[in-house]
Design a protein around this motif. Structure first.
Motif, PDB file in Angstrom:
ATOM      1  N   ALA A 355     -24.786  -1.337  39.132  1.00  0.00           N
ATOM      2  CA  ALA A 355     -23.983  -1.360  37.909  1.00  0.00           C
ATOM      3  C   ALA A 355     -24.815  -0.850  36.747  1.00  0.00           C
ATOM      4  N   SER A 356     -24.109  -0.319  35.763  1.00  0.00           N
ATOM      5  CA  SER A 356     -24.772   0.218  34.592  1.00  0.00           C
ATOM      6  C   SER A 356     -23.879  -0.055  33.387  1.00  0.00           C
ATOM      7  N   GLY A 399     -19.941  -0.765  34.361  1.00  0.00           N
ATOM      8  CA  GLY A 399     -19.215  -0.180  35.483  1.00  0.00           C
ATOM      9  C   GLY A 399     -20.011  -0.537  36.724  1.00  0.00           C
ATOM     10  N   ARG A 404     -21.020   0.369  46.752  1.00  0.00           N
ATOM     11  CA  ARG A 404     -22.486   0.280  46.835  1.00  0.00           C
ATOM     12  C   ARG A 404     -22.903  -1.152  47.127  1.00  0.00           C
TER      13      ARG A 404
HETATM   14  P1  ATP Z   1     -26.143   7.288  39.668  1.00  0.00           P
HETATM   15  O1  ATP Z   1     -27.207   7.520  38.643  1.00  0.00           O
HETATM   16  O2  ATP Z   1     -26.573   6.372  40.767  1.00  0.00           O
HETATM   17  O3  ATP Z   1     -25.504   8.550  40.155  1.00  0.00           O
HETATM   18  P2  ATP Z   1     -24.398   6.837  37.466  1.00  0.00           P
HETATM   19  O4  ATP Z   1     -25.461   6.545  36.469  1.00  0.00           O
HETATM   20  O5  ATP Z   1     -23.719   8.137  37.469  1.00  0.00           O
HETATM   21  O6  ATP Z   1     -24.975   6.518  38.949  1.00  0.00           O
HETATM   22  P3  ATP Z   1     -22.427   5.213  36.230  1.00  0.00           P
HETATM   23  O7  ATP Z   1     -21.716   6.384  35.707  1.00  0.00           O
HETATM   24  O8  ATP Z   1     -23.205   4.394  35.300  1.00  0.00           O
HETATM   25  O9  ATP Z   1     -23.350   5.680  37.443  1.00  0.00           O
HETATM   26  O10 ATP Z   1     -21.402   4.328  37.069  1.00  0.00           O
HETATM   27  C1  ATP Z   1     -21.512   2.929  37.199  1.00  0.00           C
HETATM   28  C2  ATP Z   1     -21.590   2.519  38.652  1.00  0.00           C
HETATM   29  O11 ATP Z   1     -20.569   3.138  39.412  1.00  0.00           O
HETATM   30  C3  ATP Z   1     -22.883   2.923  39.358  1.00  0.00           C
HETATM   31  O12 ATP Z   1     -23.898   1.995  39.124  1.00  0.00           O
HETATM   32  C4  ATP Z   1     -22.450   2.938  40.808  1.00  0.00           C
HETATM   33  O13 ATP Z   1     -22.444   1.639  41.369  1.00  0.00           O
HETATM   34  C5  ATP Z   1     -21.019   3.416  40.727  1.00  0.00           C
HETATM   35  N1  ATP Z   1     -20.980   4.874  40.972  1.00  0.00           N
HETATM   36  C6  ATP Z   1     -21.166   5.858  40.082  1.00  0.00           C
HETATM   37  N2  ATP Z   1     -21.029   7.067  40.633  1.00  0.00           N
HETATM   38  C7  ATP Z   1     -20.730   6.838  41.937  1.00  0.00           C
HETATM   39  C8  ATP Z   1     -20.468   7.690  43.049  1.00  0.00           C
HETATM   40  N3  ATP Z   1     -20.460   9.026  42.919  1.00  0.00           N
HETATM   41  N4  ATP Z   1     -20.198   7.115  44.235  1.00  0.00           N
HETATM   42  C9  ATP Z   1     -20.191   5.783  44.372  1.00  0.00           C
HETATM   43  N5  ATP Z   1     -20.419   4.916  43.374  1.00  0.00           N
HETATM   44  C10 ATP Z   1     -20.703   5.435  42.165  1.00  0.00           C
END
Ligand code: ATP
Length: 430
Positions: A355-356, A399, A404
């Motif tokens: 999550a972020s 999010g 995951r």
């Molecule tokens: P990452 O750096 O790992 O690609 P992100 O920084 O793009 O992730 P966020 O946009 O912050 O991710 O999205 C919040 C969360 O949604 C992430 O921590 C992850 O658990 C999930 N998530 C994001 N992109 C994906 C993806 N392409 N497939 C599966 N889960 C995802």
């Protein structure tokens, strides 16, 4: 007569059971087949003279993976694993199967991932596969229960959007009448608007889409995103408390309610202790440096480095942890910045970001200033900026990638194993 599942019957019951033929055996005067339903299996036994002749004859027509309906009486059968068997008085073939399955679901030949996903409906006939999706269902259900219990209101915001928070590069375009629209990357803008609406605490569980040509074990083009947004917060600490509570609640639910499935998969889940450890970005950099991984202050923590830090944590017996105080320059404009550092946080599980989010910037003037500093033109974000003009409390949210979490919880080799019909740059069918 009432239909019963294989784990519901006891000796003496007169029942109807329906399912697939898992195995057949013919000893002349004694014929068997194993009936598989979603709860398990039961042996169906016919001895010449003990069952109607028509039923005994029909046993010879039965083949593997046929769908059948059996009416009969449950008897004690010490020699079977379930301890009971079904002696049929009626047997009906409901649907036939071709003799050769395109994948060897129950056999010894392991099919490649792609082939399994091509025939997911067969792949999921295997009880271990079903176990994954039952655990996923319980995880998401528990997350929903948690938010409701905590006074969050469930919302449903548009999947079709005009633009995303971070522009259109990683969004899937769709034709929207005579305009171009996009599939949402995240419901974030809408969640934040709800903070201006007075709904205070909201959550949404829905698909999100990323048009990135990733080929990793943690990225897919469509994933299940759990999002919440919370108003009137003091700091990102409030967000972390909500998030760790959510994880604790859902992992506890899986450990408690999915014992059968976990056993089937040979897995044990650890219910994490609250509160989760919080590590600053600076701490992570120092810990990585000690093991020879050098990062400059301000660099993003990439996948491999996340995993390395996860290994350091694993040695201490820590699976879930937050990373806090990320540098402002690597966080988007909508996260609250405090000089060099930000109020952005990540939640990692066994070395993977799950999550972020963090505290958002809610001050209209600051938001515009930061946008300009990051090279964005506030004019392009008027729709996003509007809610910040008419009274909005301090707020934050995250999010969270549900798949995951399931991937890591069950130590699956790939996120796609936690998705029934994964979407990747190459995979659109089925
Ligand atoms: P990452 O750096 O790992 O690609 P992100 O920084 O793009 O992730 P966020 O946009 O912050 O991710 O999205 C919040 C969360 O949604 C992430 O921590 C992850 O658990 C999930 N998530 C994001 N992109 C994906 C993806 N392409 N497939 C599966 N889960 C995802």
């Amino acid at each position: 007569m009432e239909r019963k599942y294989s784990d519901e019957v006891k000796p003496g019951d007169k029942v109807v059971m329906k399912g697939w033929v898992a195995k057949t055996r013919d000893l002349g005067g004694l014929k068997f087949f194993l009936l598989r339903d979603r709860q398990g299996t039961i042996q169906v036994t016919a001895k010449k003279g003990n069952v109607p002749d028509s039923v005994f004859k029909k046993f010879s027509d039965i083949m593997k993976e046929y769908c059948v309906s059996v009416e009969g009486k449950v008897k004690v059968a010490k020699q079977t694993s379930a301890g009971v068997e079904l002696v049929p008085s009626k047997l009906e073939i409901i649907s036939k199967s071709e003799p050769e399955l395109p994948i060897d679901v129950f056999g010894k030949i392991e099919s490649g991932k792609d082939k399994r996903f091509d025939y997911r409906f067969l792949d999921v006939r295997e009880p271990e596969m079903q176990a994954i999706f039952r655990i996923k269902a319980r995880t998401v259900q528990a997350i929903r229960e948690y938010f409701i219990k905590e006074g969050f209101i469930e919302i449903f915001t548009p999947v079709i959007q005009a633009a995303g928070a971070e522009g259109g590069a990683t969004m899937f375009p769709v034709q929207y009448y005579d305009k171009k629209a996009y599939l949402r990357q995240s419901p974030q803008l809408y969640k934040q608007m709800m903070m201006a609406s007075g709904m205070d605490k909201v959550f949404e569980i829905g698909q999100a889409f990323r048009a990135e040509k990733f080929h990793t074990v943690r990225h897919v083009s469509e994933f299940l995103s759990v999002d919440f947004e919370q108003g009137w917060i003091e700091s990102e600490e409030d967000i972390m408390r909500t998030l760790e509570g959510m994880v604790h609640y859902s992992v506890s639910a899986v450990a408690r309610d999915c014992k059968k499935e976990l056993k089937m998969l040979g897995k044990r889940v650890n219910v994490p202790k609250l509160p989760f450890k919080r590590f600053t970005y600076d701490y992570v950099l120092k810990a990585l440096k000690k093991v020879g991984v050098k990062l400059k202050w301000g660099d993003d923590i990439e996948d491999a480095q996340e995993r390395k830090f996860g290994e350091i944590m694993a040695k201490k017996g820590i699976e879930w942890y937050f990373i806090t105080n990320f540098p402002s320059k690597i966080k988007p404009f909508y996260i609250m910045l405090e000089g060099k550092s930000s109020r952005g946080i990540d939640l990692d599980f066994k070395g993977m970001e799950i999550a972020s989010g963090g505290q958002r910037e809610h001050r209209h003037d600051v938001l515009k200033k930061v946008m300009k500093e990051k090279g964005l033109d506030p004019k392009n974000f008027e729709f996003f900026l509007e809610p910040f003009r008419y009274g909005i409390p301090p707020h934050g949210g995250i999010g969270f990638g549900a798949e995951r979490m399931v991937e890591k919880l069950l130590d699956l080799p790939d996120i796609k194993e936690a998705i029934l019909f994964p979407r990747t740059p190459e995979r659109l069918i089925p």
